[in-house]
Design an enzyme around this catalytic site. Sequence first.
Site, PDB file in Angstrom:
ATOM      1  N   ARG A   1       7.803   0.821   3.684  1.00  0.00           N
ATOM      2  CA  ARG A   1       7.362   2.174   4.036  1.00  0.00           C
ATOM      3  C   ARG A   1       6.415   2.145   5.227  1.00  0.00           C
ATOM      4  NH1 ARG A   1       5.510   3.161  -1.912  1.00  0.00           N
ATOM      5  NH2 ARG A   1       4.288   1.474  -1.092  1.00  0.00           N
TER       6      ARG A   1
ATOM      7  N   LYS B   1       3.580  -3.836 -14.230  1.00  0.00           N
ATOM      8  CA  LYS B   1       3.341  -2.398 -14.097  1.00  0.00           C
ATOM      9  C   LYS B   1       3.603  -1.693 -15.425  1.00  0.00           C
ATOM     10  CE  LYS B   1       4.982  -2.210  -9.313  1.00  0.00           C
ATOM     11  NZ  LYS B   1       5.960  -1.573  -8.417  1.00  0.00           N
TER      12      LYS B   1
END
Length: 170
Positions: free
Chosen positions: A96, A47
């Site tokens: 999540r 990332k």
Amino acid sequence: MISHNNEKIAIYPGTFDPITNGHVDVVTRAAPLFDGLILGIAESTSKSTAFDLSERINLAELVLTGVSNVKVVAFSGLMVDFARASKASVVLRGLRAVSDFEYEFQLAGMNRQLLPNVETMFLPTSEKYTYISSSLVREIARYQGDVGSFVDPIVEKALHDKFIQRPNNV
């Protein structure tokens, strides 16, 4: 401080770029389950991060100051090597949504092959944080949007400072 003598140590690895209220929720709910919880901030990942490693560590330490058995530590390389070096018996992963589960389940299986004596524990975030992700928070902040309900005020200020509009020199 965290000791490793027959204590249950968990690691919660990630980039935390930035640490969100969802991350804090997972940490504060999981911390009482262990003798020590290590928030492992990945140094180098695939990332591209907005905050460098020292900034991410500093923000996490500031936000988690009130959680006594949590330590923030940087790591590089394989997470299983970090788990081994930390003498962790559990890898904590926040979920999540159901969409997170497939990827996390695959990671847990691979980690189990590489380090069989370490368990993975999935902890769903509280419902009010299920839509928050670091990448969405960064994107909103990049365009000067209000991220105050997604992150601690310390992180909100850091994001504002990071993405503040500069005068156009054209």
